[in-house]
Design a protein around this motif. Structure first.
Motif, short mmCIF file in Angstrom:
data_model
loop_
_atom_site.label_atom_id
_atom_site.label_comp_id
_atom_site.label_asym_id
_atom_site.label_seq_id
_atom_site.Cartn_x
_atom_site.Cartn_y
_atom_site.Cartn_z
N VAL A 1 0.84 -1.20 0.00
CA VAL A 1 0.00 0.00 0.00
C VAL A 1 0.87 1.26 0.00
CG1 VAL A 1 -1.64 1.35 1.36
CG2 VAL A 1 -1.99 -1.11 1.08
N LEU A 2 1.91 1.26 0.83
CA LEU A 2 2.81 2.41 0.85
C LEU A 2 3.52 2.60 -0.49
CD1 LEU A 2 4.51 2.18 4.39
CD2 LEU A 2 2.43 3.40 3.70
N GLN A 3 3.85 1.50 -1.13
CA GLN A 3 4.50 1.58 -2.45
C GLN A 3 3.53 2.13 -3.48
OE1 GLN A 3 7.92 0.76 -2.93
NE2 GLN A 3 7.49 1.95 -4.78
N PHE A 4 2.27 1.73 -3.40
CA PHE A 4 1.25 2.27 -4.32
C PHE A 4 1.16 3.78 -4.16
CE2 PHE A 4 -2.96 3.87 -5.20
CZ PHE A 4 -3.31 3.26 -6.40
N ILE A 5 1.12 4.25 -2.93
CA ILE A 5 1.03 5.69 -2.67
C ILE A 5 2.24 6.41 -3.28
CG2 ILE A 5 1.05 7.45 -0.87
CD1 ILE A 5 -0.44 5.41 0.92
N LYS A 6 3.42 5.85 -3.06
CA LYS A 6 4.64 6.47 -3.58
C LYS A 6 4.65 6.48 -5.11
CE LYS A 6 9.69 6.00 -3.40
NZ LYS A 6 10.84 5.22 -2.83
N ASP A 7 4.29 5.36 -5.71
CA ASP A 7 4.32 5.24 -7.18
C ASP A 7 3.32 6.17 -7.86
OD1 ASP A 7 6.26 3.32 -6.90
OD2 ASP A 7 4.92 1.62 -7.25
N ASN A 8 2.23 6.51 -7.15
CA ASN A 8 1.18 7.34 -7.76
C ASN A 8 1.23 8.80 -7.30
OD1 ASN A 8 -0.89 5.52 -9.37
ND2 ASN A 8 -0.19 4.33 -7.62
N GLY A 9 2.34 9.15 -6.66
CA GLY A 9 2.52 10.55 -6.28
C GLY A 9 1.56 11.04 -5.23
N GLY A 10 1.02 10.12 -4.42
CA GLY A 10 0.08 10.51 -3.39
C GLY A 10 0.77 11.22 -2.24
N GLU A 11 0.03 12.06 -1.56
CA GLU A 11 0.56 12.79 -0.40
C GLU A 11 0.02 12.17 0.88
OE1 GLU A 11 -0.01 17.08 1.88
OE2 GLU A 11 -0.57 16.90 -0.23
N VAL A 12 0.90 11.81 1.78
CA VAL A 12 0.48 11.32 3.09
C VAL A 12 0.36 12.51 4.03
CG1 VAL A 12 1.10 9.90 5.08
CG2 VAL A 12 1.47 9.03 2.75
#
Length: 435
Positions: A404-415
Motif C-alpha cells: 500500500v505504501l509503495q502504491f502511494i509512492k508510485d502514484n505521487g500521493g501525499e500522506v
C-alpha cells in the motif's frame, strides 16, 4: 484568494442546503456567501433556479422520514418532479448520514449495520458518489462555470494504527507455532513476552517502515483496560505504564502522532481525553467503530475533540457516506455544522480478514482496486492494526501494508496527518446562512 460566490436559497431547507453548498464550495474551490438579494446563483424549487431542488425531498425530510427508500428508487440519486437530478438534496442526504437516524436494530456491538444501508442495497460502498454529483452540479450550472474553475487534487492518505493489544502476540500465535513445530519462534515470543518487550509493542518496526517510505502516521490508544460494554475487550495495557509512556513519547518525538481510541464503556469522551495526557492530540477513533447518531457526534463535540475518524463500516471497505473528503458533520437538531472534522475511514485490515474472510492476497486485490479508483479528489484513511505487522500465523499482511505504501509512492500521493487535516478542513459556513 478564492473567488467568492453569492447564493440565494429559496427553500425551507435553507440551512441544510447552505451546509451542503459549503461542502461543495470546498470541493470545487471557491468561497460561498448566502444572501437575500444580489446573488450570483439561485437555488430554488421552481424552474427559475440556477440549481433546482425538489419539493418532494423537502416534504419527506420535514415529515421525519429518513429511510433511503423514501428518496431513492433505482439508484441513490433523488430526482425532482420533472425527472431531473436533484444533486443538492441527494448530497445533503448522503453527507449528513441521514439513513443512520432511522429506528433500526443494531448489530451485536450496537452499531448501524452495513447490511441495511443504502451502500449495501445499491452496491455503491466503493463509489465517491458525492464527488460525482458535485462534478455534475458544477457542469450543469453555466453561471458557476463562468465564475470558477474547478480545482483538481491528488488523493491524500491518512495512515493510522489502532493499538488494541500489546501483550497478545503470544496468545494469538501459540497454537499455530506449536502445531507447526516452530519452537524457536515460540521461545522468542515467550522471552519477549515475559522478559523483554512484547512483540505487539515493538512499534519501532512500524516507525522504521514508514520512515523508509518518508511517511508519518497516527496511533490511536485506548486509555481504559478490561471488559467494556457488550463484553468487548478494551486495552490489555495501562496507558500510564512506563513501557507505554516510553513508546508514545518516542512516537511523538519522531514526528508521528498519538490520539485517543475511545473505549467501549461508560466513561465519557472528556474523561478519556484527559487520561491520554499531553502525549496525545484532541483526535479520536472509537473502539470497534461503535457509533450511534446523533449521540456520538454530540459527545465528541462536547468533549473538545477536534477530529474524529470513526465513520467507516467495520465489515466493508469504502465510503460510509459516499464522500471521499473530510467534513464537519451536520447537526440535525440545531441545523448547523458540528465544530469538529470527521475524517472518513475507508480501508481497515479487519474488514477484509475477519468480516470478509479474505487472505492477504485477496485483500491486496480488493485494496489496490479501491485505491486505483480513487487516485484524485479524495482523502483516504487506512487503518492497519499493530498486530498485523507480526503475521506469524497468517502470512502476507505485513507485506501488504508495504505494498500500500509503495502504491502511494508510485502514484505521487501525499500522506497527510491529523494536524494538517484539521487546518485544511476546519472551514465555516457563512454566518448569513443561519439568519
Amino acid at each position: 484568494m478564492l473567488t467568492k460566490i453569492k447564493f440565494k436559497i429559496e427553500s425551507e431547507l435553507h440551512k441544510e442546503y447552505a451546509w451542503t453548498i459549503s461542502v461543495f464550495a470546498k470541493y470545487i474551490g471557491f468561497n460561498c456567501e448566502f444572501v437575500n438579494e444580489g446573488e450570483d446563483i439561485l437555488i430554488a424549487e421552481h424552474g427559475m433556479g440556477d440549481m433546482q431542488v425538489s419539493h418532494f425531498f423537502r416534504n419527506t425530510y420535514l415529515g421525519g422520514d429518513y429511510h433511503f427508500k423514501g428518496y431513492f428508487r433505482k439508484e441513490p440519486l433523488h430526482t425532482n418532479a420533472s425527472g431531473k437530478p436533484d444533486y443538492i438534496s441527494t448530497c445533503f442526504y448522503l453527507l449528513s448520514y441521514l439513513q443512520e437516524y432511522i429506528d433500526y436494530t443494531p448489530d451485536k456491538y450496537d452499531r448501524f449495520p452495513y447490511n441495511i444501508s443504502l451502500q449495501k442495497h445499491f452496491n455503491c460502498i466503493d463509489q465517491n458518489l458525492v464527488a460525482q454529483y458535485f462534478d455534475a452540479l458544477y457542469e450543469s450550472t453555466p453561471k458557476l462555470k463562468s465564475l470558477v474553475k474547478k480545482q483538481e487534487r491528488v488523493t491524500q492518505y491518512f495512515l493510522t494504527h489502532d493499538i488494541d493489544s500489546v501483550y497478545g502476540a503470544l496468545g494469538d500465535n501459540y497454537g499455530y507455532l506449536v502445531k507447526h513445530g516452530k519452537i524457536g519462534t515460540l521461545l522468542q515470543l515467550i522471552f519477549n513476552h515475559y522478559l523483554k518487550t512484547p512483540d505487539y509493542l515493538l512499534l519501532n518496526k512500524i516507525l522504521d517502515i514508514e520512515d523508509a517510505f518518508d511517511v508519518r502516521s497516527t496511533f490511536f490508544w485506548l486509555v481504559n483496560s478490561g471488559k467494556g460494554t457488550r463484553r468487548i475487550n478494551n486495552a490489555d495495557y495501562e496507558i500510564d505504564a512506563a513501557p507505554i509512556k516510553k513508546i508514545r513519547s518516542e512516537i511523538k518525538a519522531r514526528g508521528w502522532e498519538n490520539g485517543l481510541h475511545k473505549s467501549a464503556g461508560k466513561d465519557n469522551f472528556t474523561n478519556e481525553l484527559k487520561k491520554q495526557g499531553e502525549l496525545g492530540l484532541p483526535i479520536n477513533r472509537n473502539h470497534y467503530l461503535i457509533t450511534e447518531l446523533p449521540n456520538t457526534f454530540d459527545d465528541i463535540e462536547n468533549s473538545g475533540i477536534k477530529l474524529d475518524s470513526s465513520m467507516g463500516f467495520p465489515d466493508a471497505i469504502g465510503f460510509r457516506n459516499n464522500y471521499g473528503l473530510p467534513i464537519k458533520p451536520f447537526h440535525l437538531k440545531e441545523k448547523r455544522a458540528y465544530n469538529f472534522v470527521e475524517v472518513p475511514l475507508n480501508v481497515m485490515d479487519t474488514s477484509l480478514k475477519y468480516y470478509q474472510n479474505c487472505n492477504s492476497k485477496q485483500a491486496e486485490k480488493r485494496i489496490l482496486e479501491f485505491l486505483e479508483k480513487n487516485k484524485t479528489n479524495t482523502l483516504l484513511t487506512i487503518l492497519w492494526h499493530n498486530n498485523y505487522f507480526f503475521d506469524y500465523a497468517d502470512k502476507g499482511w505485513f507485506e501488504l501494508y508495504k505494498t500500500v505504501l509503495q502504491f502511494i509512492k508510485d502514484n505521487g500521493g501525499e500522506v497527510t496527518n491529523a494536524k494538517k487535516i484539521m487546518e485544511e478542513f476546519n472551514f465555516k459556513v457563512s454566518p448569513q446562512s443561519y439568519n
